[in-house]
Write a protein that holds these residues in place. Sequence first.
Motif, PDB file in Angstrom:
ATOM      1  N   LYS B  59       0.839  -1.088  -0.064  1.00  0.00           N
ATOM      2  CA  LYS B  59      -0.112   0.207   0.009  1.00  0.00           C
ATOM      3  C   LYS B  59       0.813   1.282   0.075  1.00  0.00           C
ATOM      4  O   LYS B  59       0.381   2.424  -0.021  1.00  0.00           O
ATOM      5  N   GLN B  63      -0.103   5.356  -0.463  1.00  0.00           N
ATOM      6  CA  GLN B  63      -0.253   6.377   0.801  1.00  0.00           C
ATOM      7  C   GLN B  63       0.982   7.208   1.108  1.00  0.00           C
ATOM      8  O   GLN B  63       0.917   8.231   1.747  1.00  0.00           O
ATOM      9  N   ARG B  65       3.871   9.615  -0.997  1.00  0.00           N
ATOM     10  CA  ARG B  65       4.692   9.894  -2.360  1.00  0.00           C
ATOM     11  C   ARG B  65       5.904  10.421  -2.016  1.00  0.00           C
ATOM     12  O   ARG B  65       6.154  11.381  -1.424  1.00  0.00           O
ATOM     13  N   GLU B  78       5.623  12.997   1.184  1.00  0.00           N
ATOM     14  CA  GLU B  78       4.165  13.205   1.402  1.00  0.00           C
ATOM     15  C   GLU B  78       3.359  12.179   1.769  1.00  0.00           C
ATOM     16  O   GLU B  78       3.424  11.224   1.058  1.00  0.00           O
ATOM     17  N   GLN B  81      -3.760  11.460   0.587  1.00  0.00           N
ATOM     18  CA  GLN B  81      -5.038  11.549   0.917  1.00  0.00           C
ATOM     19  C   GLN B  81      -5.624  10.241   1.160  1.00  0.00           C
ATOM     20  O   GLN B  81      -6.601  10.087   2.054  1.00  0.00           O
ATOM     21  N   ARG B  82      -4.820   9.141   0.784  1.00  0.00           N
ATOM     22  CA  ARG B  82      -5.370   7.637   1.276  1.00  0.00           C
ATOM     23  C   ARG B  82      -4.548   7.412   2.540  1.00  0.00           C
ATOM     24  O   ARG B  82      -4.816   6.006   2.765  1.00  0.00           O
ATOM     25  N   ALA B  83      -3.648   8.194   2.985  1.00  0.00           N
ATOM     26  CA  ALA B  83      -3.218   7.644   4.346  1.00  0.00           C
ATOM     27  C   ALA B  83      -4.070   7.770   5.497  1.00  0.00           C
ATOM     28  O   ALA B  83      -5.135   8.198   5.073  1.00  0.00           O
ATOM     29  N   PRO B  84      -3.834   6.837   6.456  1.00  0.00           N
ATOM     30  CA  PRO B  84      -4.814   6.819   7.369  1.00  0.00           C
ATOM     31  C   PRO B  84      -5.340   8.391   8.051  1.00  0.00           C
ATOM     32  O   PRO B  84      -4.601   9.279   7.795  1.00  0.00           O
TER      33      PRO B  84
END
Lengths: 408, 239
Positions: B59, B63, B65, B78, B81-84
């Motif tokens: 993943k 999550q 970049r 970075e 936005q898909r990180a927890p």
Amino acid sequence: MITNNSILSNPVPLTRAEPASGTQAQALPQPGAKIDSTDVEFTGTGGEYFRIWIVNLLLIIVTFGIYLPWAKVRKLKYFYNNTHLDGHALDFHGEPKKMLRGTLIAGVLFAIYNAASNFSAVAGLIALAVLMAIAPLLFRAAMRFRLANTSWRGMRMRFTAEGVKGVYGVFLPPIIVLFVFGLILGLSGSLAKNPTAGFRVFGLAMGVGFLLILGTLPYFFWRLKQYQHNHYAWGPLKAELRSPMIDTYSVFFLTYLWVVLTALFFIPVMWSLMPSLPQASGKALQFLWILPLFFVFLIVLNILPRAYITAQMQNLLWSRTGNRYFRFKSELGVAAFIGLQFKNYFLIAITFGLYWPFAVINTLRMRLQAISLKTRIPLDKLTDAARARENDAAGDMAADIFGFDVGM
Amino acid sequence: MTAMSANGASPQQAKAFALSLFDGRSSQARPVLLQIDEHSAQILCRQTGQNLLKIPLQKLHKQMRLPEGYAKGARIIELTQRAPLDWQNAQLHAAPQDREAFDAWVRTNIPAQANASASLVARAQQSWRGVAVAFALLLASLVGLYLYGLPVAARGITALVPWSADEAIGRNALEQIDGRWMKPSKLSLADQTRIRERFLAGVKKQYPKDTPPNPARIPPIRNRPQRLRPARRHHGDDG
């Protein structure tokens, strides 16, 4: 876009893991008497940007423009990551996939406008009016998007303008002035029956309208800059622009003066060349002499006033932006900047445009390194109470394509 | 203020790299370690050793970049936005003096698919050879567009524009030319006839077999594409 499935693999949420240092919702500390100054450092190089630029151009062309947002993100990330302030660089976080929508919207708007103006003048005019009506919204969306996706020390910036009143207040008056100008021209052209008198009335209307535009332009520009600089925010710090309108007027009128001086220098020289040529050599030879000079005149007219106003306005606006906690100072050498622009355009011309990315970097470096930040509070322990909202990415690309300069 | 150089002498061997964490809500940096093992990437607090975040390797590219690594550009990771939830907009900064060590560490430890600087575009942009290839392709595509794209586009557009609009534009243009720029000829009738005949003779020479398209006999619409196809190339025909 929030995915919660990874919460299991996240042993300690960050908020709880934070040391209880009481940084939550803290008020700004009292500004100290000591002022810290730190210079902006720009580390981008022409060679590096040239490589990015070439690859971007290729991909934009072979994808028929679809790659535009990716190219823009890569370019901005390069500029931002090489702009260092106090040991930390800026970063840009726009997501190309989201920005693609703006590219497509702008493309559709352009196609509609083109088709309409091909169809008939009236349809073209209506399309233009519609474009002008939505342009302020695009501009505001672009500002918000750009700031919300710019970060320094991990904190996003914000463009705090709410509602649409403000932005229309800035953009409608100049649109109305342009409209009145067009109306006067149209009426004066159609009113006079006699062609000679008509021409005179038309010329008079043109002159009055032109003066009207030149006279109001500084005011509109000042209003626009007020709107922009008064709405920049980073964390708890909100910028203010404290510059009286008269200063902007004086920069603009000095710029007009440069235009007049350039013309006063070149036109007599060109004029004096005309009769001095032997009559026998004919008109062709006269043009052979005057044409290059005319081109030089146009080039100087294009570079000198623009470079002058860019440098002066940067110094004026950025030296007056801040609040009681922080303040920028811009000390861009006007003569050096004008010299750089002449050098840039000369090299762009003799390299058939390949010098362009080097020129961009040289200009950016000179402009950014002229700026310093003065602070009366430490900037490394501030918290963001009002989080930057993710804004519509469509406006950014659309505004970009329509040529708005959102540059800060 | 920057990350301490807990980054060992040999970054290839060290599984962890010292970075500064910014959580996106404050400008305060926290010293952390980014650690990669066979299954996951972890962010560890450098002071307490506490595990702050664990991202499975598969993943990671969604999550996190990674920076593309330009010469003196900042190295900022970075969290997307898909990180927890609490980690969106968080960033990990490498200290300026750690740039080269960071790049080397990323190359050996981060899987290629999560590594932005390993993408084809990024690699092309990093090397002059890649740029030379891109430049050649750019010139080729510009020439190709001019030679093939433009005619195709022109044909496509004429095919899409309705016949009536096409006709209206043509008629309009001719009327404008006639009305604004043209004046009745002042030549004598004999001169006019001579010029006209010379012109017609020229046209006959250009179309020896076929008759030239006669405006009085415009073919019906279904024949239109054929009519619109440019005439076979005649030397000196156009510029």
